[in-house]
Design an enzyme around this catalytic site. Structure first.
Site, PDB file in Angstrom:
ATOM      1  N   ASP A   1       6.319   0.712  -8.773  1.00 53.02           N
ATOM      2  CA  ASP A   1       5.434  -0.662  -8.434  1.00 53.02           C
ATOM      3  C   ASP A   1       3.541  -0.225  -8.520  1.00 53.02           C
ATOM      4  OD1 ASP A   1       4.511  -3.824  -7.391  1.00 53.02           O
ATOM      5  OD2 ASP A   1       5.391  -3.461  -5.833  1.00 53.02           O
TER       6      ASP A   1
ATOM      7  N   ASP B   1       6.767 -11.482  -8.832  1.00 56.83           N
ATOM      8  CA  ASP B   1       7.207 -12.020  -7.203  1.00 56.83           C
ATOM      9  C   ASP B   1       8.048 -13.554  -7.204  1.00 56.83           C
ATOM     10  OD1 ASP B   1       6.900  -9.723  -6.675  1.00 56.83           O
ATOM     11  OD2 ASP B   1       4.088  -9.772  -6.247  1.00 56.83           O
TER      12      ASP B   1
END
Ligand code: DGJ
Length: 710
Positions: free
Chosen positions: A446, A510
């Site tokens: 990430d 997301d």
């Protein structure tokens, strides 16, 4: 005129080598093996202009008369003349098959530029420049652009933009005169990055129109542009945005531009994506198939890590047919929320007294792979590592102690200065230790903030930080070649061919809301093939939008990607659980086709409908999904074309999910079209030209059609 002619995959690239300045004379449709005398392409000389035809060089230069964006900006440092206007001319060239290397030099300035060109199998052109300082003093480089000419027919621009949870949405405009520039100063690719910038004939669509399109394979600051100059010529291109003073080439040093990838299609955007997808799939390190079904626990537990709950999730996942279990953020020291802990890459001893071993054992003993979340490029000020090494936090000035000013925080975090060898080595060692201690098959890598005021020792460092991240990934992959890596960046803020050369999939967004995902995945898929696009069935009510969707809509949306689940599946029971198990089975049955076939998208006139599909390379099978993304202006969809099938092959078309028996609940209609009950038989030509009448769909619902050659 002497020329290099690269031909591949229906594309020709012709580079004229006459005179001082090599120039791209044609990039577009295949011209066949024989070229005429290319002197016939010399332009007219208008009044009130230079006395000779202006040449658009392989690297555009003012010295050749080009008044659009220059290809190279910089100047020599030291006591001599700065040499602000390079006069690069042909120095040498090499051409073999579908590759060419062309060298230009300015002897007086002591500068050379080598251009590397490869025309890949499916017609994708890869191009980059390398600038070398052959002089005795430093040469400050401000910008180097990779530029290609667009055919005169290209007068409409399409590019992509977005934000967190709404990545890669299209925007269109006429090309006009002037420059359309998309700049990314995020220090990462960016949620709003264009991914693809296309220029085409007016109204070009999924399957019609001429299109020239380019992608910049770089994960740092960048610009992509379309430039139409007063003489009517249009170019498209890209450049890295270099920080002020960041790249000063010492004598003998080189700067390499990132790679620019460009495709031409005479049949709309589908031809562009086919060129990109074929290039991806031909790579020797393209991830292995079949792509496993994923459970990511983020939206199930967030930071509430508990071995008992996670083991229940592993149990539940295995029962549904999941093949890879991913433990997300929250497992390492001090990480109970997003305020602290980034950088302390040790398993939290309080939470996990026996390390991750009990969970890894629970996962692997149930036949699943274990995956782990990391965010190696970041650090919380509230972390042991930041306290011990304040100088490892990147900023505009060197940091000698914890009191030195920091850039503005973003999600409470700062950027670890990976240009610092000590910081780089620490991160490498921690990740290497984790990968060595545990049987980790997959890292979710990430990166959750823009790089602001990014500097190393007081000099801007986005360029060097990006290369350091690439080096880190390369080194870890070399040491652990079996570990797959996902590129995640607050969802889809780092989707580019630079990062994808060293990772195995991207987290597109997301947002797990299927409606949003229909668009995000459609446009991401222009460049990235579905097997590299993580796409999960989220909770019934999406956490990021609050919208509620049927399982079938969520499943059919996740199906056309690298499929997974991301919700608390322990709570899914009864008929819904059976349906979910069925959706996992559906993906397993069709993943080989979805991940190797040709993506097609129909040009459906009704904007409330989206139809996309995948056709097997040999034309024997296909899957199509019709999704209603809004309410329609018409009472019923009528006939919708199923494109891309072999014209003379006879096919059987069946509605396979949610299934004809769901007609009463899913479809708002008195009766579905007649063919739905028993399937339809028709040729590929008929299905593309006439299509089939489709059921009336509720908005935010979808159906899956299975097509088999008879
Ligand atoms: C942002 C990612 O995009 C999410 O999927 C999740 O991994 C969180 N970070 C964790 O902090």
């Amino acid at each position: 005129m002497p020329a290099i002619h690269l031909r591949q995959g229906g594309i020709s690239l012709v580079i004229g080598l006459d005179g001082g300045c090599p120039q791209v004379l044609h990039w577009g449709a295949d011209l066949g093996p024989e070229l005429p005398d290319l002197g016939i392409l010399d332009d007219a000389v208008p009044h009130s202009a230079l006395d000779v035809p202006v040449v658009l060089g392989l690297l555009p230069q003012a010295s050749a008369g080009w008044r659009g964006r220059p290809g190279l900006c910089g100047h020599r440092l030291g006591d001599g003349p700065p040499g602000f206007s390079p006069r690069l001319s042909l120095h040498g060239w090499f051409h073999h098959g579908r590759e060419a290397t062309i060298e230009q030099a300015d002897e007086e300035l002591g500068l050379s530029v080598t251009t590397f060109l490869t025309l890949h199998d499916g017609g994708l052109l890869e191009m980059r420049h390398e600038v070398a300082n052959r002089g005795g003093t430093d040469f400050a480089l401000d910008a180097v652009s990779v530029v290609l000419p667009v055919g005169r027919a290209g007068t409409e621009i399409l590019d992509l933009t977005g934000r967190w949870c709404r990545e890669r949405h299209p925007q269109r405009r006429p090309a006009g005169q002037g420059t359309w520039v998309r700049s990314g100063r995020h220090g990462r690719t960016g949620h709003d990055s264009p991914l693809l910038m296309a220029v085409g004939t007016p109204g070009f669509g999924n399957r019609h129109g001429k299109v020239w399109a380019g992608h910049f394979g770089w994960s740092g600051d960048h610009e992509q542009f379309v430039d139409t100059v007063a003489d009517g010529r249009t170019v498209m291109g890209a450049a890295e945005l270099l920080g002020s003073g960041e790249v000063a080439l010492g004598p003998g040093e080189k700067y390499a531009t990132p790679r620019y990838f460009a495709a031409y299609s005479d049949h709309g955007l589908d031809g562009i994506s086919e060129a990109f997808h074929r290039w991806f799939r031909a790579r020797s390190h393209h991830p292995s198939m079949p792509r496993p079904v994923v459970l990511n626990v983020w939206e199930a537990v967030y930071f509430n890590h508990d071995l008992g709950v996670l083991t229940e999730l592993a149990d539940s996942a295995a029962e549904l047919g999941v093949e890879r279990f991913v433990l997300d953020d929250g497992w390492f020291r001090h990480r109970r929320n997003d305020l602290a802990g980034l950088g302390d890459w040790y398993v939290d001893e309080g939470l996990w007294p026996d390390g991750l071993h009990p969970l890894v054992e629970a996962v692997t003993s149930r036949g699943m792979q274990f995956g782990l979340w990391v965010e190696p490029e970041m650090v919380n000020a509230d972390s042991d590592v930041a306290r011990a090494h304040p100088d490892w936090i990147a900023g505009p000035a060197p940091r000698h102690d914890a009191g030195s000013p920091l850039p503005l925080p973003w999600r409470h975090q700062q950027v670890l200065d990976l240009v610092n060898p000590g910081a780089w080595q620490y991160i490498y060692d921690r990740l290497d230790a984790l990968l060595s201690e545990y049987p980790i098959s997959y890292l979710k890598w990430d990166q959750n903030r823009d790089l602001a005021e990014m500097g190393h020792d007081g000099v801007p460092s986005v360029h060097r930080q990006t290369l350091a991240v690439y080096r880190l990934l390369d080194a870890l992959r070399a040491a652990h070649p079996r570990v797959e890596i996902e590129s995640c960046s607050s969802g889809g803020a780092r989707v580019d061919l630079g990062i994808l050369e060293r990772t195995d999939r991207i987290w597109a967004s997301d947002c797990n809301d299927a409606l949003e995902r229909q668009a995000i995945q459609r446009w991401t898929g222009l460049v990235v093939p579905p097997e590299l696009v993580g796409s999960h069935i989220g909770p019934t009510t999406a956490h990021t939008t609050g919208r509620t969707h049927d399982l079938s809509f969520r499943a059919l949306t996740a199906l056309f990607g690298h499929f997974g689940l991301e919700w608390d599946i322990r709570q899914v029971r009864g008929a819904e659980r059976d349906e979910l198990r069925g959706a996992v089975g559906l993906y397993k049955r069709h993943r080989a086709l979805i991940h190797t076939g040709t993506m097609v998208r129909a040009d459906v006139p009704d904007p409330s409908l989206m139809l996309h599909g995948v056709v097997a390379g040999d034309g024997t099978r296909a899957l199509f999904a019709l999704a209603a993304v809004a309410t329609s202006y018409s009472e019923q969809p009528g006939r919708v074309a199923l494109p891309g099938l072999a014209p003379d092959t006879l096919y059987r078309v069946e509605l396979c999910y949610p299934g004809p028996d769901a007609a009463g609940t899913t479809f708002v209609q008195a009766s579905p079209p007649a063919w739905v009950a028993g399937g339809a038989l028709a040729s590929g030509r008929f299905l593309a030209e006439v299509g089939l009448p489709m059921p009336v769909l509720n908005p935010e619902h979808a159906i899956l059609l299975e097509v088999t050659a008879r």
